[in-house]
Write a protein that holds these residues in place. Structure first.
Motif, PDB file in Angstrom:
ATOM      1  N   SER A 198       0.834  -1.195   0.000  1.00 20.08           N
ATOM      2  CA  SER A 198       0.000   0.000   0.000  1.00 20.08           C
ATOM      3  C   SER A 198       0.875   1.254   0.000  1.00 20.08           C
ATOM      4  CB  SER A 198      -0.920   0.005   1.222  1.00 20.08           C
ATOM      5  OG  SER A 198      -0.158   0.009   2.419  1.00 20.08           O
ATOM      6  N   THR A 199       0.294   2.375  -0.391  1.00 23.40           N
ATOM      7  CA  THR A 199       1.053   3.617  -0.520  1.00 23.40           C
ATOM      8  C   THR A 199       1.744   3.994   0.780  1.00 23.40           C
ATOM      9  OG1 THR A 199      -0.424   4.427  -2.248  1.00 23.40           O
ATOM     10  CG2 THR A 199       0.888   6.072  -1.089  1.00 23.40           C
ATOM     11  N   ASP A 200       1.069   3.790   1.911  1.00 28.88           N
ATOM     12  CA  ASP A 200       1.673   4.147   3.195  1.00 28.88           C
ATOM     13  C   ASP A 200       2.532   3.027   3.777  1.00 28.88           C
ATOM     14  OD1 ASP A 200      -0.181   2.301   4.045  1.00 28.88           O
ATOM     15  OD2 ASP A 200      -1.334   3.690   5.290  1.00 28.88           O
ATOM     16  N   TYR A 259     -12.491   1.542  -0.863  1.00 31.28           N
ATOM     17  CA  TYR A 259     -11.123   1.302  -1.327  1.00 31.28           C
ATOM     18  C   TYR A 259     -11.199   0.875  -2.793  1.00 31.28           C
ATOM     19  CZ  TYR A 259     -10.468   0.889   3.730  1.00 31.28           C
ATOM     20  OH  TYR A 259     -10.468   1.118   5.096  1.00 31.28           O
ATOM     21  N   GLY A 301      -2.902   0.300   8.517  1.00 29.88           N
ATOM     22  CA  GLY A 301      -2.659   1.731   8.532  1.00 29.88           C
ATOM     23  C   GLY A 301      -3.538   2.498   9.495  1.00 29.88           C
ATOM     24  N   SER A 339      -6.323   2.895   6.556  1.00 32.73           N
ATOM     25  CA  SER A 339      -6.030   3.604   5.309  1.00 32.73           C
ATOM     26  C   SER A 339      -5.866   2.675   4.112  1.00 32.73           C
ATOM     27  CB  SER A 339      -4.755   4.436   5.478  1.00 32.73           C
ATOM     28  OG  SER A 339      -3.658   3.598   5.819  1.00 32.73           O
ATOM     29  N   SER A 340      -5.678   1.390   4.342  1.00 28.35           N
ATOM     30  CA  SER A 340      -5.460   0.449   3.240  1.00 28.35           C
ATOM     31  C   SER A 340      -6.074  -0.899   3.564  1.00 28.35           C
ATOM     32  CB  SER A 340      -3.958   0.280   2.972  1.00 28.35           C
ATOM     33  OG  SER A 340      -3.315  -0.283   4.109  1.00 28.35           O
ATOM     34  N   ASP A 349      -5.724   1.369  -1.634  1.00 30.55           N
ATOM     35  CA  ASP A 349      -5.724   2.520  -0.735  1.00 30.55           C
ATOM     36  C   ASP A 349      -7.143   3.046  -0.575  1.00 30.55           C
ATOM     37  OD1 ASP A 349      -2.918   2.584  -0.375  1.00 30.55           O
ATOM     38  OD2 ASP A 349      -2.680   3.612  -2.292  1.00 30.55           O
ATOM     39  N   GLN A 350      -7.390   3.654   0.553  1.00 28.71           N
ATOM     40  CA  GLN A 350      -8.694   4.256   0.828  1.00 28.71           C
ATOM     41  C   GLN A 350      -8.952   5.403  -0.157  1.00 28.71           C
ATOM     42  OE1 GLN A 350     -10.247   6.747   4.585  1.00 28.71           O
ATOM     43  NE2 GLN A 350      -9.520   4.691   5.119  1.00 28.71           N
ATOM     44  N   THR A 391      -7.271   9.208  -0.585  1.00 30.63           N
ATOM     45  CA  THR A 391      -5.862   9.267  -0.184  1.00 30.63           C
ATOM     46  C   THR A 391      -5.006   8.990  -1.401  1.00 30.63           C
ATOM     47  OG1 THR A 391      -5.765   6.913   0.381  1.00 30.63           O
ATOM     48  CG2 THR A 391      -6.444   8.434   2.110  1.00 30.63           C
ATOM     49  N   GLY A 392      -3.951   9.733  -1.570  1.00 28.39           N
ATOM     50  CA  GLY A 392      -3.041   9.518  -2.685  1.00 28.39           C
ATOM     51  C   GLY A 392      -3.723   9.748  -4.019  1.00 28.39           C
ATOM     52  N   SER A 424      -6.162   8.535  -6.088  1.00 28.92           N
ATOM     53  CA  SER A 424      -7.308   7.639  -6.095  1.00 28.92           C
ATOM     54  C   SER A 424      -7.799   7.398  -7.522  1.00 28.92           C
ATOM     55  CB  SER A 424      -8.447   8.229  -5.272  1.00 28.92           C
ATOM     56  OG  SER A 424      -8.089   8.349  -3.913  1.00 28.92           O
TER      57      SER A 424
END
Length: 245
Positions: free
Chosen positions: A26-28, A71, A188, A192-193, A224-225, A228-229, A231
């Motif tokens: 995931s991004t985070d 997500y 997260g 978040s993911s 990812d949610q 966020t980032g 999308s």
């Protein structure tokens, strides 16, 4: 590599099994998943998937007008359908069919997960599914599948069943048809993911559109949610302020 997933392959020598794997984080960096497969030879295919998260489960805060979180992202899978002329295979140097080693065909698509943290349930879709050859060219469209609603456990994990999506004509079915299972974990801050695995006992529809009889699929999603980032576009339709919570 495929749709943001990193590819790994290995074949020790021309007559050893060939393995294809895909992995993503995931991004985070809070959750990740991997799938790997070897289609034959010698009467057996090896397939499986793994997912994990760092740290403990941290669900988002639930209020009177919040709790449903979406997500979205990409899905990738390996299959037990093999190509004896796969582009990554080492030259065999033999013609005996018993010794020839296949390379796995791949499936990709879009993944969409809705989690209701107020009711602690999760469900989703995997759609725009396509079967790819070993050069990642599209062979055929595949039926969409649904991740049937299931409970989110107290530790942030979940598991449920997979069915063909009856709204997709490619599924070839009106009554629901269970074709496999899925499982995953939220990771997260504020969940978040989400990362998970999908295992299918068939994938070309109840009418066997591609004439497969014993096909298997092992796939993963790392999403990812929304909000966020970077999308996906579908996230524009799930603004939490739209409609009734």
């Amino acid at each position: 590599d495929q749709d943001g997933y990193v590819a790994f392959t290995i074949q020790e020598d021309p007559l050893d099994r060939h393995y294809t794997a895909y992995a993503r984080e995931s991004t985070d960096g809070s959750a990740r998943a991997t799938t790997v497969g070897s289609p034959g030879p010698r009467n057996r295919s090896f397939m499986g998937a793994h997912f994990e998260r760092d740290g403990s489960y941290d669900p988002p805060e639930v209020t009177e007008d919040s709790g449903i979180v979406t997500y979205a992202g990409r899905y990738v899978a390996v299959t037990n359908v093999g190509d004896l002329n796969g582009s990554d295979l080492l030259p065999a140097g033999v013609t005996d069919p018993e010794l020839l080693v296949p390379q796995a065909l791949v499936v990709h698509g879009d993944a969409f997960i809705n989690a209701d943290f107020a009711d602690n349930t999760v469900e989703g879709n995997i759609y725009n599914r396509e079967l790819l050859d070993t050069n990642l060219n599209v062979i055929s469209e595949l039926p969409s599948v649904v991740l049937v609603v299931t409970d989110i456990e107290a530790n942030g994990t979940f598991s449920g069943t997979v069915e063909y999506d009856i709204s997709d004509p490619l599924s070839g079915t009106t009554p629901t048809t269970e074709i496999g299972s899925y499982s995953g974990v939220f990771g997260g801050t504020d969940a978040s993911s989400v990362a998970g695995a999908v295992e299918l006992d068939e994938f070309d529809g109840t009418d066997n559109n591609l004439d497969f009889e014993t096909e298997l699929e092992s796939g993963v999603f790392v999403l990812d949610q929304c909000g966020t980032g970077a999308s996906p576009a579908v996230c524009n339709s799930v603004n939490p302020n739209v409609g009734t919570p």
